[in-house]
Design an enzyme around this catalytic site. Structure first.
Site, PDB file in Angstrom:
ATOM      1  N   LYS A 247       0.525  -0.973  -0.847  1.00  0.00           N
ATOM      2  CA  LYS A 247       0.022  -0.046   0.181  1.00  0.00           C
ATOM      3  C   LYS A 247       0.889   0.642   0.083  1.00  0.00           C
ATOM      4  O   LYS A 247       1.602   0.845   0.752  1.00  0.00           O
ATOM      5  CB  LYS A 247      -0.722  -0.157   1.260  1.00  0.00           C
ATOM      6  CG  LYS A 247      -1.886   0.991   1.167  1.00  0.00           C
ATOM      7  CD  LYS A 247      -3.248   1.078   0.958  1.00  0.00           C
ATOM      8  CE  LYS A 247      -3.984   1.972   0.599  1.00  0.00           C
ATOM      9  NZ  LYS A 247      -3.709   2.377  -0.391  1.00  0.00           N
TER      10      LYS A 247
ATOM     11  N   ASP B  62      -0.331  10.908  -4.040  1.00  0.00           N
ATOM     12  CA  ASP B  62       1.035  11.520  -3.980  1.00  0.00           C
ATOM     13  C   ASP B  62       1.553  12.551  -4.983  1.00  0.00           C
ATOM     14  O   ASP B  62       0.059  12.834  -5.559  1.00  0.00           O
ATOM     15  CB  ASP B  62       1.812  10.008  -4.193  1.00  0.00           C
ATOM     16  CG  ASP B  62       3.414  10.586  -3.362  1.00  0.00           C
ATOM     17  OD1 ASP B  62       2.809  10.776  -1.739  1.00  0.00           O
ATOM     18  OD2 ASP B  62       4.006  11.713  -3.510  1.00  0.00           O
TER      19      ASP B  62
ATOM     20  N   LYS C 290       4.759   1.532  -3.021  1.00  0.00           N
ATOM     21  CA  LYS C 290       5.164   3.248  -3.901  1.00  0.00           C
ATOM     22  C   LYS C 290       5.049   2.988  -5.593  1.00  0.00           C
ATOM     23  O   LYS C 290       5.796   2.167  -5.614  1.00  0.00           O
ATOM     24  CB  LYS C 290       6.088   4.007  -2.940  1.00  0.00           C
ATOM     25  CG  LYS C 290       6.267   5.128  -3.125  1.00  0.00           C
ATOM     26  CD  LYS C 290       5.082   6.287  -1.673  1.00  0.00           C
ATOM     27  CE  LYS C 290       3.848   7.523  -2.591  1.00  0.00           C
ATOM     28  NZ  LYS C 290       3.747   8.075  -0.944  1.00  0.00           N
TER      29      LYS C 290
HETATM   30  P1  NDP Z   1       0.487  17.436  -4.315  1.00  0.00           P
HETATM   31  O1  NDP Z   1       0.663  17.131  -5.473  1.00  0.00           O
HETATM   32  O2  NDP Z   1      -1.386  17.532  -4.328  1.00  0.00           O
HETATM   33  O3  NDP Z   1       0.840  19.066  -3.695  1.00  0.00           O
HETATM   34  C1  NDP Z   1       3.063  19.663  -4.008  1.00  0.00           C
HETATM   35  C2  NDP Z   1       1.985  20.534  -3.444  1.00  0.00           C
HETATM   36  O4  NDP Z   1       3.884  20.611  -3.241  1.00  0.00           O
HETATM   37  C3  NDP Z   1       2.777  21.851  -4.259  1.00  0.00           C
HETATM   38  O5  NDP Z   1       2.503  22.710  -3.860  1.00  0.00           O
HETATM   39  C4  NDP Z   1       4.260  21.408  -5.452  1.00  0.00           C
HETATM   40  O6  NDP Z   1       3.514  22.279  -6.162  1.00  0.00           O
HETATM   41  C5  NDP Z   1       4.687  21.375  -3.940  1.00  0.00           C
HETATM   42  N1  NDP Z   1       6.341  20.986  -4.930  1.00  0.00           N
HETATM   43  C6  NDP Z   1       5.809  19.395  -4.758  1.00  0.00           C
HETATM   44  N2  NDP Z   1       7.065  19.128  -5.697  1.00  0.00           N
HETATM   45  C7  NDP Z   1       7.965  20.587  -5.191  1.00  0.00           C
HETATM   46  C8  NDP Z   1       9.351  20.896  -5.524  1.00  0.00           C
HETATM   47  N3  NDP Z   1       9.854  20.017  -6.175  1.00  0.00           N
HETATM   48  N4  NDP Z   1       9.657  21.729  -5.077  1.00  0.00           N
HETATM   49  C9  NDP Z   1       8.791  22.752  -4.529  1.00  0.00           C
HETATM   50  N5  NDP Z   1       7.496  22.405  -4.041  1.00  0.00           N
HETATM   51  C10 NDP Z   1       7.165  21.112  -4.117  1.00  0.00           C
HETATM   52  O7  NDP Z   1       0.846  16.708  -3.205  1.00  0.00           O
HETATM   53  P2  NDP Z   1       0.527  16.162  -2.189  1.00  0.00           P
HETATM   54  O8  NDP Z   1       0.311  17.712  -0.485  1.00  0.00           O
HETATM   55  O9  NDP Z   1      -0.327  15.317  -1.872  1.00  0.00           O
HETATM   56  O10 NDP Z   1       2.186  16.061  -0.825  1.00  0.00           O
HETATM   57  C11 NDP Z   1       3.138  16.345  -0.694  1.00  0.00           C
HETATM   58  C12 NDP Z   1       4.014  15.468   0.136  1.00  0.00           C
HETATM   59  O11 NDP Z   1       3.426  14.690   0.929  1.00  0.00           O
HETATM   60  C13 NDP Z   1       4.242  14.827  -0.575  1.00  0.00           C
HETATM   61  O12 NDP Z   1       5.647  14.650   0.396  1.00  0.00           O
HETATM   62  C14 NDP Z   1       4.319  13.541  -0.139  1.00  0.00           C
HETATM   63  O13 NDP Z   1       5.162  12.493  -0.323  1.00  0.00           O
HETATM   64  C15 NDP Z   1       3.342  13.972   0.847  1.00  0.00           C
HETATM   65  N6  NDP Z   1       2.664  12.649   0.862  1.00  0.00           N
HETATM   66  C16 NDP Z   1       0.695  12.556   0.706  1.00  0.00           C
HETATM   67  C17 NDP Z   1       0.187  12.317   1.015  1.00  0.00           C
HETATM   68  C18 NDP Z   1      -1.573  12.204   0.869  1.00  0.00           C
HETATM   69  O14 NDP Z   1      -2.227  11.243   0.824  1.00  0.00           O
HETATM   70  N7  NDP Z   1      -1.504  12.747  -0.818  1.00  0.00           N
HETATM   71  C19 NDP Z   1       0.726  11.474   1.894  1.00  0.00           C
HETATM   72  C20 NDP Z   1       1.343  11.064   2.822  1.00  0.00           C
HETATM   73  C21 NDP Z   1       2.278  12.069   2.602  1.00  0.00           C
HETATM   74  P3  NDP Z   1       3.322  22.655  -7.643  1.00  0.00           P
HETATM   75  O15 NDP Z   1       1.916  22.650  -7.683  1.00  0.00           O
HETATM   76  O16 NDP Z   1       4.727  23.961  -8.229  1.00  0.00           O
HETATM   77  O17 NDP Z   1       4.563  21.863  -8.551  1.00  0.00           O
END
Ligand code: NDP
Length: 447
Positions: free
Chosen positions: A92, A168, A128
């Site tokens: 998962k 993600d 993943k």
């Molecule tokens: P989203 O795609 O919804 O949002 C990601 C956010 O982070 C956006 O604002 C994006 O900006 C920014 N971002 C992404 N990559 C970069 C980068 N290289 N440098 C700077 N900013 C960046 O993703 P999530 O909110 O789902 O995920 C965010 C984090 O949380 C990740 O690490 C993910 O692994 C973790 N996570 C997510 C879960 C989930 O349920 N969704 C569960 C557990 C962990 P932009 O739009 O400009 O790319």
């Protein structure tokens, strides 16, 4: 051989066997470094080769994802799925669509997922996946065609009792919907093979909010245990995606003032408090850049560059964007600005030097493995509801989520204390997660 030699030997093997995968090395090293006292008390783990086995994925799949863009040109991306460990349940973990995705990224995330999933107390193994596809600036039809091509290969490796991907970075409800539709079309199965589905076709209430809300439930426990509360605190949150938005929502509901959020281009500072209605409109509906926030709120400031957000004075910092976004220097800046707590919504957003800086400055620190487990926990609850063919209410799922996060805090804190690392939740999360998986592996023999 003493336990330190075992750890060093396994780490050397990981580095040699997985050359050019620094993020994976970073994630493994942090876990292995937490285990010396565990191995001292439980030499049977060493005898059964648990360490050498747990760092090696059970299976890795890499595949071609061909699709045709709106101009009729053929595009080729690379798809990944790492099925890391199934000792306690079906694999998962989410799918990430971002140009930076490679084997190292997927493996570090898959490895972390093993222990995070164990901490939830639910029967889910670690996996993943993702692709180097960039959903930004793509049309709806291009996104759909890509998702269909991606799942046309991946479908044969996943299943409701085998491997259950979720979202993600770059993968939300829209992408899950397209992948689910294609999976169903190919297999004819209507099961819980993906989580984060839309509500009309088997999704769970609270899944959208789960990671962000869960982060705040965990933070709340950590603050309470240290005589603090979220109410009245100033909060800075990096990112403006799924995790960031719902962390901000719950923080505001608990009386905090969220003054800044970012995307990969820059950040917004709104000293009166970020207007979340506007943020959701920009990010979830219009899918625009965060800079457009100032068109709605001219008094707010927009600054180019996403790292500048950590220069803003705050009480609590919530990195919710991506891995290694906080280095030692930025962490020192937060410490100088008097931050009292850091809780990780993103996976591994703090580099090792940043964590060290937080710990030496006695800043409360909630590591991602524990603090962001709410998303996968509610994904597992979605699987339960799909199996039972019923849907729980928002309040029911939210109450279960809260319970799970409170328990994760207690387990993590207790494991840290039991093994001589009082207050160190990094060690506690690694130890508590490892013990559950290691015991299951021990019971199941050399497989
Ligand atoms: P989203 O795609 O919804 O949002 C990601 C956010 O982070 C956006 O604002 C994006 O900006 C920014 N971002 C992404 N990559 C970069 C980068 N290289 N440098 C700077 N900013 C960046 O993703 P999530 O909110 O789902 O995920 C965010 C984090 O949380 C990740 O690490 C993910 O692994 C973790 N996570 C997510 C879960 C989930 O349920 N969704 C569960 C557990 C962990 P932009 O739009 O400009 O790319």
């Amino acid at each position: 051989m003493d336990q330190q030699q075992v750890i060093t030997g396994v780490m050397e093997q990981v580095t040699k066997r997985n050359s050019g995968e620094p993020l994976f090395h970073q994630a493994v090293l942090e876990v292995l470094e937490s285990l010396d006292q565990v191995l001292k008390r439980r030499p049977e783990y060493v005898e059964a080769g648990i360490l050498a086995r747990i760092v090696e994925p059970e299976r890795q799949i890499t595949f071609r994802v061909p699709w045709v863009d709106d101009q009729g040109r053929v595009q080729v991306n690379r798809g990944f799925r790492v099925q890391f460990n199934s000792a306690i349940g079906p694999y998962k973990g989410g799918l990430r669509f971002h140009p930076s995705v490679n084997q190292s990224v997927v493996k570090f995330l898959g490895f972390e997922q093993i222990f995070k999933n164990a901490l939830t107390g639910l029967p889910i193994g670690g996996g993943k996946g993702g692709s180097d596809f960039d959903p930004k600036e793509k049309s709806e039809n291009e996104i759909m065609r890509f998702c269909q091509s991606f799942i046309t290969e991946l479908y044969r490796h996943i299943g409701a009792d085998v491997d259950v991907p979720a979202g993600d970075i770059g993968v939300g409800g829209r992408e899950i919907g397209y992948m689910y539709g294609q999976y169903k079309r190919i297999t004819g199965l209507y099961g819980g093979v993906l989580t984060g589905k839309g509500l009309p076709y088997g999704g769970s209430l609270t899944r959208t909010e789960a990671t962000g809300y869960g982060l705040i439930y965990f933070l709340d426990e950590m603050l309470k245990a240290n005589g603090q509360t979220l109410a009245g605190k100033t909060v800075v949150i990096s990112g403006s995606g799924n995790v960031a938005i719902y962390a901000a929502e719950k923080a505001q509901q608990n009386g905090a003032l969220v003054v800044a959020m970012s995307d990969s281009n820059g950040y917004i500072y709104d000293p009166n408090g970020i207007n979340l209605g506007t943020m959701k409109q920009i990010k979830e509906i219009e899918r625009k850049r965060i800079s457009t926030y100032t068109e709605y709120h001219p008094k707010a400031e927009y600054h180019e560059g996403f790292q500048g957000i950590w220069s803003i004075k705050c009480d609590i910092a919530l990195p919710c964007a991506t891995q290694n976004e906080l280095d030692g220097k930025l962490a020192a800046q937060l410490a100088e600005n008097g931050v009292i707590a850091v809780a990780e919504g993103a996976n591994m957003p703090s580099m090792p030097e940043a964590i060290k800086t937080f710990q030496t400055n006695k800043i409360l620190f909630a590591p991602s493995k524990a603090a962001n487990a709410g998303g996968v926990a509610v994904s597992a609850l979605e699987m339960s509801q799909n199996s039972m063919r019923l849907s729980w209410t928002f309040e029911e799922v939210d109450a279960k989520l809260k319970d799970i996060m409170v328990n994760i805090y207690a387990k993590t804190n207790m494991a840290a204390w039991e093994y001589g690392y009082e207050g160190n939740l990094v060690k506690g999360a690694n130890i508590a997660g490892f013990l559950k998986v290691a015991n299951a592996m021990l019971a199941q023999g050399i497989v």
